[in-house]
Design a protein around this motif. Structure first.
Motif, PDB file in Angstrom:
ATOM      1  N   HIS A   1       0.881  -1.065   0.002  1.00 31.00           N
ATOM      2  CA  HIS A   1      -0.237  -0.275  -0.016  1.00 31.00           C
ATOM      3  C   HIS A   1       0.817   1.111  -0.058  1.00 31.00           C
ATOM      4  CE1 HIS A   1      -3.452   2.495   2.360  1.00 31.00           C
ATOM      5  NE2 HIS A   1      -3.110   2.839   1.087  1.00 31.00           N
ATOM      6  N   LEU A   2       0.841   2.077  -1.173  1.00 33.99           N
ATOM      7  CA  LEU A   2       1.813   3.036  -1.296  1.00 33.99           C
ATOM      8  C   LEU A   2       1.230   4.280  -0.614  1.00 33.99           C
ATOM      9  CD1 LEU A   2       2.673   2.467  -5.033  1.00 33.99           C
ATOM     10  CD2 LEU A   2       3.960   2.012  -3.113  1.00 33.99           C
ATOM     11  N   ASN A   3       0.264   4.866  -0.946  1.00 40.53           N
ATOM     12  CA  ASN A   3      -0.633   6.074  -0.486  1.00 40.53           C
ATOM     13  C   ASN A   3      -2.043   6.175  -0.844  1.00 40.53           C
ATOM     14  OD1 ASN A   3      -0.565   7.059  -2.994  1.00 40.53           O
ATOM     15  ND2 ASN A   3       1.474   7.687  -2.870  1.00 40.53           N
ATOM     16  N   ASP A   4      -2.463   7.165  -0.184  1.00 37.75           N
ATOM     17  CA  ASP A   4      -4.019   7.404  -0.564  1.00 37.75           C
ATOM     18  C   ASP A   4      -4.310   8.950  -0.994  1.00 37.75           C
ATOM     19  OD1 ASP A   4      -5.003   5.035   0.241  1.00 37.75           O
ATOM     20  OD2 ASP A   4      -5.240   5.781   2.653  1.00 37.75           O
ATOM     21  N   ILE A   5      -5.053   9.237  -1.924  1.00 40.86           N
ATOM     22  CA  ILE A   5      -5.590  10.437  -2.375  1.00 40.86           C
ATOM     23  C   ILE A   5      -6.814  10.769  -1.802  1.00 40.86           C
ATOM     24  CG2 ILE A   5      -5.876  12.104  -4.114  1.00 40.86           C
ATOM     25  CD1 ILE A   5      -3.621  11.046  -5.262  1.00 40.86           C
ATOM     26  N   HIS A   6      -7.098  11.658  -0.921  1.00 42.26           N
ATOM     27  CA  HIS A   6      -8.508  12.163  -0.283  1.00 42.26           C
ATOM     28  C   HIS A   6      -9.074  13.387  -1.243  1.00 42.26           C
ATOM     29  CE1 HIS A   6      -7.969   9.872   3.026  1.00 42.26           C
ATOM     30  NE2 HIS A   6      -6.676  10.191   3.374  1.00 42.26           N
ATOM     31  N   ASP A   7     -10.110  13.171  -1.742  1.00 42.78           N
ATOM     32  CA  ASP A   7     -10.523  14.341  -2.668  1.00 42.78           C
ATOM     33  C   ASP A   7     -11.680  15.097  -2.111  1.00 42.78           C
ATOM     34  OD1 ASP A   7     -12.282  15.443  -5.111  1.00 42.78           O
ATOM     35  OD2 ASP A   7     -10.114  14.820  -6.232  1.00 42.78           O
ATOM     36  N   ARG A   8     -11.577  16.346  -2.226  1.00 39.84           N
ATOM     37  CA  ARG A   8     -12.601  17.233  -1.524  1.00 39.84           C
ATOM     38  C   ARG A   8     -13.810  17.179  -2.500  1.00 39.84           C
ATOM     39  NH1 ARG A   8     -13.434  23.739  -0.815  1.00 39.84           N
ATOM     40  NH2 ARG A   8     -15.666  23.447  -0.003  1.00 39.84           N
TER      41      ARG A   8
ATOM     42  N   THR B   1     -15.070  15.103  -4.621  1.00 41.60           N
ATOM     43  CA  THR B   1     -15.977  14.103  -4.711  1.00 41.60           C
ATOM     44  C   THR B   1     -16.239  13.462  -3.412  1.00 41.60           C
ATOM     45  OG1 THR B   1     -14.111  12.652  -5.121  1.00 41.60           O
ATOM     46  CG2 THR B   1     -14.996  13.527  -6.979  1.00 41.60           C
ATOM     47  N   GLY B   2     -15.452  13.885  -2.388  1.00 41.87           N
ATOM     48  CA  GLY B   2     -15.530  13.215  -1.183  1.00 41.87           C
ATOM     49  C   GLY B   2     -15.142  11.787  -0.999  1.00 41.87           C
ATOM     50  N   THR B   3     -14.105  11.528  -2.022  1.00 43.73           N
ATOM     51  CA  THR B   3     -14.021   9.933  -1.938  1.00 43.73           C
ATOM     52  C   THR B   3     -12.213  10.040  -1.560  1.00 43.73           C
ATOM     53  OG1 THR B   3     -13.067  10.224  -4.412  1.00 43.73           O
ATOM     54  CG2 THR B   3     -15.356   9.606  -3.765  1.00 43.73           C
ATOM     55  N   THR B   4     -11.931   8.507  -1.170  1.00 39.89           N
ATOM     56  CA  THR B   4     -10.463   8.302  -1.021  1.00 39.89           C
ATOM     57  C   THR B   4     -10.094   7.404  -1.888  1.00 39.89           C
ATOM     58  OG1 THR B   4     -10.586   8.895   1.446  1.00 39.89           O
ATOM     59  CG2 THR B   4      -8.709   7.683   0.628  1.00 39.89           C
ATOM     60  N   ARG B   5      -9.079   7.321  -2.548  1.00 38.49           N
ATOM     61  CA  ARG B   5      -8.693   6.636  -3.653  1.00 38.49           C
ATOM     62  C   ARG B   5      -7.060   5.886  -2.968  1.00 38.49           C
ATOM     63  NH1 ARG B   5      -6.978   7.168  -9.940  1.00 38.49           N
ATOM     64  NH2 ARG B   5      -6.259   5.150 -10.378  1.00 38.49           N
ATOM     65  N   GLN B   6      -7.165   4.664  -2.744  1.00 40.82           N
ATOM     66  CA  GLN B   6      -5.707   4.074  -2.614  1.00 40.82           C
ATOM     67  C   GLN B   6      -5.132   3.750  -3.728  1.00 40.82           C
ATOM     68  OE1 GLN B   6      -6.896   0.620  -0.301  1.00 40.82           O
ATOM     69  NE2 GLN B   6      -7.329   1.704   1.652  1.00 40.82           N
ATOM     70  N   PHE B   7      -3.664   3.699  -3.286  1.00 44.06           N
ATOM     71  CA  PHE B   7      -2.648   3.445  -4.593  1.00 44.06           C
ATOM     72  C   PHE B   7      -1.946   2.329  -3.739  1.00 44.06           C
ATOM     73  CE2 PHE B   7      -4.187   7.506  -5.831  1.00 44.06           C
ATOM     74  CZ  PHE B   7      -4.214   7.443  -7.265  1.00 44.06           C
ATOM     75  N   TRP B   8      -1.811   1.255  -4.550  1.00 43.31           N
ATOM     76  CA  TRP B   8      -1.052   0.079  -4.148  1.00 43.31           C
ATOM     77  C   TRP B   8      -0.224  -0.205  -5.496  1.00 43.31           C
ATOM     78  CZ3 TRP B   8      -1.955  -3.297   0.128  1.00 43.31           C
ATOM     79  CH2 TRP B   8      -2.896  -3.040   0.946  1.00 43.31           C
TER      80      TRP B   8
ATOM     81  N   SER C   1       0.462   9.415   2.663  1.00 45.43           N
ATOM     82  CA  SER C   1       1.480   8.095   2.857  1.00 45.43           C
ATOM     83  C   SER C   1       1.043   7.065   3.625  1.00 45.43           C
ATOM     84  CB  SER C   1       2.900   8.518   3.329  1.00 45.43           C
ATOM     85  OG  SER C   1       3.564   7.255   3.487  1.00 45.43           O
ATOM     86  N   ALA C   2       0.928   5.903   3.243  1.00 40.81           N
ATOM     87  CA  ALA C   2       0.678   4.740   3.822  1.00 40.81           C
ATOM     88  C   ALA C   2       1.709   4.522   5.095  1.00 40.81           C
ATOM     89  CB  ALA C   2       0.390   3.560   3.154  1.00 40.81           C
ATOM     90  N   VAL C   3       2.877   4.971   4.972  1.00 39.49           N
ATOM     91  CA  VAL C   3       3.780   4.673   5.822  1.00 39.49           C
ATOM     92  C   VAL C   3       3.758   5.812   6.961  1.00 39.49           C
ATOM     93  CG1 VAL C   3       6.541   4.300   6.154  1.00 39.49           C
ATOM     94  CG2 VAL C   3       5.412   3.301   4.348  1.00 39.49           C
ATOM     95  N   THR C   4       3.696   7.082   6.519  1.00 39.00           N
ATOM     96  CA  THR C   4       4.157   8.184   7.458  1.00 39.00           C
ATOM     97  C   THR C   4       2.874   8.662   8.048  1.00 39.00           C
ATOM     98  OG1 THR C   4       4.132   9.953   5.815  1.00 39.00           O
ATOM     99  CG2 THR C   4       6.393   8.640   6.104  1.00 39.00           C
ATOM    100  N   GLY C   5       1.785   8.566   7.146  1.00 41.19           N
ATOM    101  CA  GLY C   5       0.423   9.167   7.641  1.00 41.19           C
ATOM    102  C   GLY C   5       0.451  10.660   7.323  1.00 41.19           C
ATOM    103  N   THR C   6       1.150  10.858   6.480  1.00 39.05           N
ATOM    104  CA  THR C   6       1.421  12.602   5.982  1.00 39.05           C
ATOM    105  C   THR C   6       1.957  12.683   4.845  1.00 39.05           C
ATOM    106  OG1 THR C   6       2.113  14.978   6.833  1.00 39.05           O
ATOM    107  CG2 THR C   6       3.559  12.966   7.112  1.00 39.05           C
TER     108      THR C   6
END
Length: 298
Positions: free
Chosen positions: A169-176, A178-185, A259-264
């Motif tokens: 799991h690399l990171n996520d992108i939170h989109d204002r 659309t209100g969605t979160t997309r995960q990137f693996w 980031s899935a590792v750092t949380g930021t």
């Protein structure tokens, strides 16, 4: 010709409607309207207005993607999302999907010069071809010093080559908007060979930005690359571009990467190098580090 007040009004409207941190928009608007009332923008020509407003935006909200920009050439009309994507893909085709140079240097070390982060669809074949050229090297240098951005999907594809499978799991992108979160693996299937269990070095400069920072930050956070060079510019927010006049546009960050590792992420602070050297010395420093690591492993 729109007045400076009208330009600022329209820009603030776009920021209020789309900025990724809506709780910050009232403060942004209050600051610019106070300066407007004080006459800070009276009589400024277009380029000066854009520079000044950008400075003021980033004083109150230090987000390097939040800008008012001037274009000497007339801007195209506002595009639908699919039209903007088509223009981006067309640009990448003229730039070899962002891959400027691939070579093998002394010591069986590969080097890939990446100027833009391509779309994961159209760019996949070129990225795969670059990785094929360096497939049998003993260490790899990714030169991101002149990389100023690109597609999040492409950043995930580049990173995928340096892991064994699709379970990272690399990171996520939170989109204002659309209100969605997309995960990137990491990707399960790649058009080139994976590059695992060998040293990787990512070169950075003070101008490395956005998608280039994504690759460096993600590989560093996962312990998969040593970052060599300078602290990067610090832009982590995917951004929409809105024409305000024929020559002025506002760029509004609408999402944030986590980031899935750092949380930021690297917003506002940049990616800090593991080996800090001036950007023009980064290649030599990375090659020296790579050769020392290969000697240690031998």
């Amino acid at each position: 010709m729109p007045t400076n007040e009208k330009i600022i009004d329209d820009a603030l409207g776009r920021i209020a409607a789309g900025y990724v941190f809506p709780e910050r928009t009232a403060e942004i608007e209050g600051s610019l309207r106070r300066r407007l009332a004080e006459g800070a923008y009276d009589g400024l020509d277009g380029p000066t207005l854009c520079r000044t407003v950008t400075e003021h935006l980033q004083e109150v909200c230090p987000d390097k993607h939040l800008r008012l920009l001037w274009s000497d050439e007339p801007l195209p009309p506002a595009r639908a999302d699919d039209e903007g994507r088509a223009a981006f893909l067309a640009l990448l085709r003229t730039e070899n999907q962002g891959v400027r140079r691939v070579e093998q240097v002394d010591g069986n070390i590969g080097l890939i010069d990446i100027r833009r982060i391509a779309d994961a669809g159209e760019g996949a074949a070129v990225i795969g071809a670059a990785m094929q050229v360096v497939a049998h090297t003993s260490a790899l240098v990714l030169d991101l010093r002149a990389c100023r951005g690109g597609a999040p999907e492409g950043a995930a594809m580049w990173c995928s080559y340096f892991f064994h499978d699709d379970q990272v799991h690399l990171n996520d992108i939170h989109d204002r908007t659309t209100g969605t979160t997309r995960q990137f693996w990491t990707a399960a299937h790649l058009p080139g060979p994976r590059y695992t269990d060998r040293p990787v070095y990512a070169l950075t400069s003070a101008t490395t930005f956005s998608g280039g920072e994504d690759v460096a930050y993600t590989l560093q956070a996962h312990g998969r690359a040593v970052v060599v060079g300078e602290t990067t510019r610090g832009g982590a927010h995917p951004t929409a571009r809105h024409p305000i006049t024929a020559h002025v546009l506002v760029t509004v960050p609408t999402a944030r990467t986590v980031s899935a590792v750092t949380g930021t992420n690297w917003e506002g602070v940049g990616v800090a190098p593991d080996i800090a050297v001036p950007a023009d010395r980064a290649v030599d420093a990375a090659l020296e580090a790579a050769r020392a690591e290969l000697l240690r492993r031998s």
